[in-house]
Design a protein around this motif. Structure first.
Motif, PDB file in Angstrom:
ATOM      1  N   TYR A  69       0.832  -1.196   0.000  1.00  0.00           N
ATOM      2  CA  TYR A  69       0.000   0.000   0.000  1.00  0.00           C
ATOM      3  C   TYR A  69       0.867   1.247   0.000  1.00  0.00           C
ATOM      4  CZ  TYR A  69      -4.640  -1.975   0.585  1.00  0.00           C
ATOM      5  OH  TYR A  69      -5.824  -2.609   0.388  1.00  0.00           O
ATOM      6  N   ARG A  70       1.890   1.238   0.839  1.00  0.00           N
ATOM      7  CA  ARG A  70       2.761   2.412   0.931  1.00  0.00           C
ATOM      8  C   ARG A  70       3.458   2.693  -0.388  1.00  0.00           C
ATOM      9  NH1 ARG A  70       4.401  -0.042   5.971  1.00  0.00           N
ATOM     10  NH2 ARG A  70       3.014   0.792   7.542  1.00  0.00           N
ATOM     11  N   ASN A  72       2.196   2.121  -3.207  1.00  0.00           N
ATOM     12  CA  ASN A  72       1.124   2.415  -4.167  1.00  0.00           C
ATOM     13  C   ASN A  72       1.089   1.458  -5.341  1.00  0.00           C
ATOM     14  OD1 ASN A  72      -0.139   4.622  -2.896  1.00  0.00           O
ATOM     15  ND2 ASN A  72       1.630   5.858  -3.451  1.00  0.00           N
ATOM     16  N   SER A 115      -2.792  13.304  -3.567  1.00  0.00           N
ATOM     17  CA  SER A 115      -1.551  12.619  -3.203  1.00  0.00           C
ATOM     18  C   SER A 115      -1.819  11.112  -3.162  1.00  0.00           C
ATOM     19  CB  SER A 115      -1.068  13.098  -1.836  1.00  0.00           C
ATOM     20  OG  SER A 115      -1.892  12.572  -0.814  1.00  0.00           O
ATOM     21  N   ARG A 117      -1.425   9.035  -0.744  1.00  0.00           N
ATOM     22  CA  ARG A 117      -2.122   8.672   0.499  1.00  0.00           C
ATOM     23  C   ARG A 117      -3.590   9.093   0.453  1.00  0.00           C
ATOM     24  NH1 ARG A 117       0.761   7.516   5.140  1.00  0.00           N
ATOM     25  NH2 ARG A 117      -0.538   8.841   6.421  1.00  0.00           N
ATOM     26  N   GLN A 118      -3.869  10.229  -0.171  1.00  0.00           N
ATOM     27  CA  GLN A 118      -5.257  10.659  -0.299  1.00  0.00           C
ATOM     28  C   GLN A 118      -6.032   9.714  -1.209  1.00  0.00           C
ATOM     29  OE1 GLN A 118      -4.496  14.710  -1.570  1.00  0.00           O
ATOM     30  NE2 GLN A 118      -5.098  15.526   0.429  1.00  0.00           N
ATOM     31  N   GLN A 120      -5.330   6.594  -1.661  1.00  0.00           N
ATOM     32  CA  GLN A 120      -5.463   5.339  -0.928  1.00  0.00           C
ATOM     33  C   GLN A 120      -6.619   5.396   0.064  1.00  0.00           C
ATOM     34  OE1 GLN A 120      -2.068   4.277   1.458  1.00  0.00           O
ATOM     35  NE2 GLN A 120      -2.809   2.211   1.817  1.00  0.00           N
ATOM     36  N   ILE A 121      -6.708   6.474   0.815  1.00  0.00           N
ATOM     37  CA  ILE A 121      -7.763   6.546   1.824  1.00  0.00           C
ATOM     38  C   ILE A 121      -9.144   6.648   1.187  1.00  0.00           C
ATOM     39  CG2 ILE A 121      -7.811   9.047   2.259  1.00  0.00           C
ATOM     40  CD1 ILE A 121      -7.925   8.240   5.289  1.00  0.00           C
ATOM     41  N   MET A 139      -3.042   1.501   6.898  1.00  0.00           N
ATOM     42  CA  MET A 139      -2.136   2.601   6.579  1.00  0.00           C
ATOM     43  C   MET A 139      -1.069   2.822   7.650  1.00  0.00           C
ATOM     44  SD  MET A 139      -4.695   5.352   4.756  1.00  0.00           S
ATOM     45  CE  MET A 139      -3.357   6.331   4.068  1.00  0.00           C
ATOM     46  N   LEU A 149      -6.789  12.994   7.475  1.00  0.00           N
ATOM     47  CA  LEU A 149      -6.440  12.745   6.082  1.00  0.00           C
ATOM     48  C   LEU A 149      -7.694  12.648   5.217  1.00  0.00           C
ATOM     49  CD1 LEU A 149      -4.311  12.201   3.914  1.00  0.00           C
ATOM     50  CD2 LEU A 149      -4.355   9.789   4.600  1.00  0.00           C
ATOM     51  N   SER A 153      -8.629  15.131   2.199  1.00  0.00           N
ATOM     52  CA  SER A 153      -8.869  14.552   0.870  1.00  0.00           C
ATOM     53  C   SER A 153     -10.197  15.031   0.302  1.00  0.00           C
ATOM     54  CB  SER A 153      -8.862  13.017   0.943  1.00  0.00           C
ATOM     55  OG  SER A 153      -7.645  12.549   1.452  1.00  0.00           O
TER      56      SER A 153
END
Length: 168
Positions: A69-70, A72, A115, A117-118, A120-121, A139, A149, A153
């Motif tokens: 996940y990190r 991507n 981003s 992370r955005q 992903q969430i 995460m 976050l 987002s």
């Protein structure tokens, strides 16, 4: 000494069920499970102090999925576009006071401006329907950070959609 084929056969189903709590991508999950066993096999001499092998495997699998996940890998452009198309109504309704429908290329543009992370969430919450507590584990951040976050987002999506609306 450890019989790896027996260890694999004994734990594969439980590892798959456990990993399914963190991702719906079956191929990614299979790859992560196999990576865990390869790592375990190649480092068997260094792992003499491991007392509970099954716990080690489960923790290693969770960490491996989190690493993916990190990096991507899970959210490559093709997968993101496929999942966004399925759920764009939910995202748009939550980001706007008034319904505003976007074309596929506009949705892609919105998500490309977020981003990693955005993205992903948003994917975890709206597409995979994960709860905030699950997202915390996936995460590797605390509950309040997940909420912050998510808020940032959604605000970012709102700003972008408002700019698109103003341009029309």
């Amino acid at each position: 000494m450890i019989d790896f084929s027996l260890l694999y056969d004994k734990n594969i189903d439980n590892l798959f069920a456990f990993g399914s709590r963190f991702t719906t991508n079956r191929e990614l999950l299979k790859d992560c499970i196999h990576d865990v066993f390869v790592k375990f096999f190649t480092r068997k001499d260094k792992l003499k102090d491991v007392h509970n092998i099954e716990s080690y495997l489960f923790i290693s699998l969770r960490n491996r999925i989190n690493d993916e996940y990190r990096r991507n890998i899970f959210l490559c452009d093709n997968e993101l576009n496929d999942t966004v198309l399925v759920s764009n109504d939910n995202i748009i309704e939550d980001t706007m006071e008034q319904p505003f429908y976007l074309a596929e290329d506009q949705i892609k543009q919105l998500f490309n401006n977020l981003s990693p992370r955005q993205r992903q969430i948003i994917n975890l919450y709206y597409v995979e329907h994960r709860k905030y507590t699950d997202i915390c584990k996936i995460m590797g951040i605390n509950y309040q950070s997940v909420r912050n976050l998510m808020h940032r987002s959604i605000c970012r999506l709102r700003e972008q959609v408002n700019k698109m609306q103003d341009a029309v």
